[in-house]
Design an enzyme around this catalytic site. Structure first.
Site, short mmCIF file in Angstrom:
data_model
loop_
_atom_site.label_atom_id
_atom_site.label_comp_id
_atom_site.label_asym_id
_atom_site.label_seq_id
_atom_site.Cartn_x
_atom_site.Cartn_y
_atom_site.Cartn_z
CB CYS A 1 -0.97 -0.04 1.18
SG CYS A 1 -2.39 0.99 0.89
CG HIS B 1 -3.17 -3.27 4.04
ND1 HIS B 1 -2.17 -2.58 4.68
CD2 HIS B 1 -3.87 -2.36 3.34
CE1 HIS B 1 -2.27 -1.29 4.40
NE2 HIS B 1 -3.29 -1.12 3.59
CD GLU C 1 -0.31 -5.43 6.10
OE1 GLU C 1 -0.22 -6.06 5.03
OE2 GLU C 1 -0.59 -4.21 6.17
N1 LIG Z 1 -3.34 1.80 3.54
C1 LIG Z 1 -2.41 2.64 3.06
O1 LIG Z 1 -1.20 2.46 3.23
C2 LIG Z 1 -2.95 3.89 2.39
C3 LIG Z 1 -1.92 4.70 1.69
C4 LIG Z 1 -2.54 6.00 1.20
N2 LIG Z 1 -3.07 5.83 -0.16
C5 LIG Z 1 -1.48 7.08 1.26
O2 LIG Z 1 -0.88 7.44 0.30
O3 LIG Z 1 -1.19 7.55 2.33
#
Ligand SMILES: NC(=O)CC[C@H](N)C(=O)O
Length: 251
Positions: free
Chosen positions: A78, A202, A204
């Site tokens: 992410c 995610h 995890e």
């Molecule tokens: N769950 C996440 O890590 C979200 C990241 C988010 N899109 C950001 O740039 O902060």
């Protein structure tokens, strides 16, 4: 084998808990010199702009870029995916620093804000070929980015047809398709490029450890058979069921 988990902000504890379940030691990394004692690195989800500011504060960017360029295995989940991308759009005003290395363009909040977070079953054929188990993976997307384009050396491991995401219509950032079902347009959510692995979701936060096991096999010690990874044979995996690890699991 010791896996570093960047511990500036976000879901680093959850990754360390999964590694522990696989019999692998995960250590929190906050300083450049700590990268010298780990064989690979996981960059967790969180808030990528904040993570970038903290990484700058700790003067981590030069060491992180060197770690990537040395060919050490790095997995960004992410916000970690955003960190590894060479190009990012949809950033906050003023932008944010990136480690780079992954030849792709990522949209920072492609699927929208927190309320547009979702879970979906993702077909993951390449991971299943290595790890076995069910043909799909229950992926948790939280204020998720997505990959808009990739270079020639990037292998796509998972994507989502735009027609599959009802939230897509509520997010102005996403190009409107006349009829996305017809257009067959997809957006990429997991890739691999040499020593780099990146997922917009995610793993995890679930009981399915196949992505962590897949990443660990990218670490040389595993290939040389000198690792202490717990066998994650599919027979003893609790895919999607509540797990024994310490953190709440999305069902
Ligand atoms: N769950 C996440 O890590 C979200 C990241 C988010 N899109 C950001 O740039 O902060």
């Amino acid at each position: 084998m010791v896996v570093g988990v960047l511990a500036l902000q976000g879901s680093f504890n959850e990754h360390i808990a999964v590694l522990k379940r696989l019999g692998v030691k995960g250590v929190e990394v906050r300083k450049p010199e700590q990268l010298l004692s780990v064989s690979s690195l996981i960059i967790p989800g969180g808030e990528s702009t904040t993570m970038a500011k903290l990484a700058e504060l700790h003067n981590l960017f030069p060491a992180l870029r060197e770690f990537v360029q040395m060919g050490k295995p790095v997995w960004g989940t992410c916000a970690g995916l955003i960190f590894l991308a060479n190009r990012a759009t949809g950033q906050k005003t003023g932008g944010q620093k990136l480690i780079g290395g992954l030849d792709c363009t990522v949209h920072r909040n492609f699927f929208g804000s927190q309320i547009q977070s979702f879970e979906t079953e993702l077909p993951i054929p390449q991971v299943v070929a290595e790890e076995g188990g069910p043909p799909s993976f229950r992926a948790v997307f939280i204020r998720a980015p997505a990959i808009l384009d990739v270079g020639p050396d990037v292998e796509v491991l998972a994507d989502i047809p735009l027609s599959a995401i009802e939230t897509i219509n509520s997010n102005p950032a996403i190009p409107k398709e006349e009829d996305s079902t017809e257009s067959g347009k997809k957006v990429i959510v997991a890739v691999k490029q040499g020593n780099l692995l990146a997922t917009a979701f995610h793993p995890e936060l679930t009981a399915d450890t196949r992505w962590h096991s897949y990443f660990l096999k990218m670490v040389p010690e595993i290939e040389e058979g000198t690792s202490d990874i717990v066998s994650t044979s599919t027979s003893n995996q609790s895919f999607g069921a509540r797990s024994t690890i310490d953190f709440p699991i999305y069902q």
